[in-house]
Design an enzyme around this catalytic site. Structure first.
Site, PDB file in Angstrom:
ATOM      1  N   GLY A  48       0.835  -1.189   0.000  1.00  0.00           N
ATOM      2  CA  GLY A  48       0.000   0.000   0.000  1.00  0.00           C
ATOM      3  C   GLY A  48       0.870   1.238   0.000  1.00  0.00           C
ATOM      4  O   GLY A  48       1.980   1.233  -0.538  1.00  0.00           O
ATOM      5  N   CYS A  49       0.388   2.302   0.620  1.00  0.00           N
ATOM      6  CA  CYS A  49       1.104   3.575   0.647  1.00  0.00           C
ATOM      7  C   CYS A  49       2.537   3.407   1.135  1.00  0.00           C
ATOM      8  O   CYS A  49       2.784   2.933   2.243  1.00  0.00           O
ATOM      9  CB  CYS A  49       0.366   4.561   1.550  1.00  0.00           C
ATOM     10  N   PHE A  50       3.504   3.802   0.296  1.00  0.00           N
ATOM     11  CA  PHE A  50       4.903   3.597   0.691  1.00  0.00           C
ATOM     12  C   PHE A  50       5.329   4.512   1.828  1.00  0.00           C
ATOM     13  O   PHE A  50       6.312   4.231   2.515  1.00  0.00           O
ATOM     14  CB  PHE A  50       5.866   3.689  -0.493  1.00  0.00           C
ATOM     15  N   CYS A 101       3.850   4.750   4.558  1.00  0.00           N
ATOM     16  CA  CYS A 101       3.583   3.993   5.787  1.00  0.00           C
ATOM     17  C   CYS A 101       4.450   2.747   5.921  1.00  0.00           C
ATOM     18  O   CYS A 101       4.475   2.130   6.994  1.00  0.00           O
ATOM     19  CB  CYS A 101       2.108   3.596   5.841  1.00  0.00           C
TER      20      CYS A 101
END
Length: 203
Positions: free
Chosen positions: A36-38, A40
């Site tokens: 997902g969001c890099f 995070c």
């Protein structure tokens, strides 16, 4: 006597060959993950002893030199990812796999948390046969730790070209801590991780 000294001196000057295994152990290794969001994904890995760098970027697709906007639109085949450079004498690939699993929802085939699309899929990108074997074994073993119904949909695929993301994405959680925490909270990442694993990881 003189002959012996000459021979001894010659032997001392010869280069000492180091075992191949000794050299390999001290060569930095690479691992790549999509979760997902890099933004995070970087904090959890940067906190590990033995990890020397974590780069946010894009991989898994075919577009050359992709931009954030192109990847976000979903047409490149790439996923937001991280590339981890680590010292295998200080931290094992198995440990990296464990950290990866506990920072993602491996049962979500539509993306991760509030981000949807294949560009936010979960994946382990292996660099050699050993990483492939360990990744596939961990995928089977980790299913027993899930607190929610499976199946695990995380891909285990060969690593390709990794494209570093734009500089403003690197260590976003350090550069923009308030915005990062707001995004992470509103995206419901930690709430869902607690449901999946029984507790949310430190970040």
């Amino acid at each position: 006597m003189r002959t012996s000294l000459v021979l001894l001196t010659g032997l001392l000057l010869l280069p000492v060959a180091r075992p191949a295994a000794w050299a390999e152990e001290r060569t930095p290794a690479k691992a790549a993950f999509a979760g997902g969001c890099f933004w995070c994904m970087q904090p959890a890995f940067e906190a590990l002893d033995g990890v020397t760098s974590v780069t946010a970027g894009y991989t898994g697709g075919t577009k050359q030199n992709p931009t954030y906007e192109e990847v976000s639109e979903g047409g490149t085949g790439h996923a937001e990812s991280i590339e981890v450079v680590y010292d295998p004498t200080k931290i094992s690939y198995d440990k990296l796999l464990d950290v990866f699993w506990h920072n993602v929802d491996p049962t979500d085939a539509k993306g991760q948390f509030c981000d949807h699309g294949s560009q936010y899929r979960t994946a382990i990108f292996y660099h050699d046969d050993t990483q492939k074997r360990l990744a596939e074994a961990s995928k089977q073993a980790i299913a027993k730790s899930l607190k929610v119904p499976g199946p695990i949909v995380t891909e285990v695929v060969a690593a390709g070209q990794f494209w570093p993301a734009e500089e403003y994405h690197q260590d976003y959680y350090k550069k923009n801590p308030v915005r990062y925490r707001f995004y992470r909270y509103t995206c419901g990442r930690d709430k869902r991780l607690a449901e999946v694993w029984g507790s949310a990881p430190a970040h």
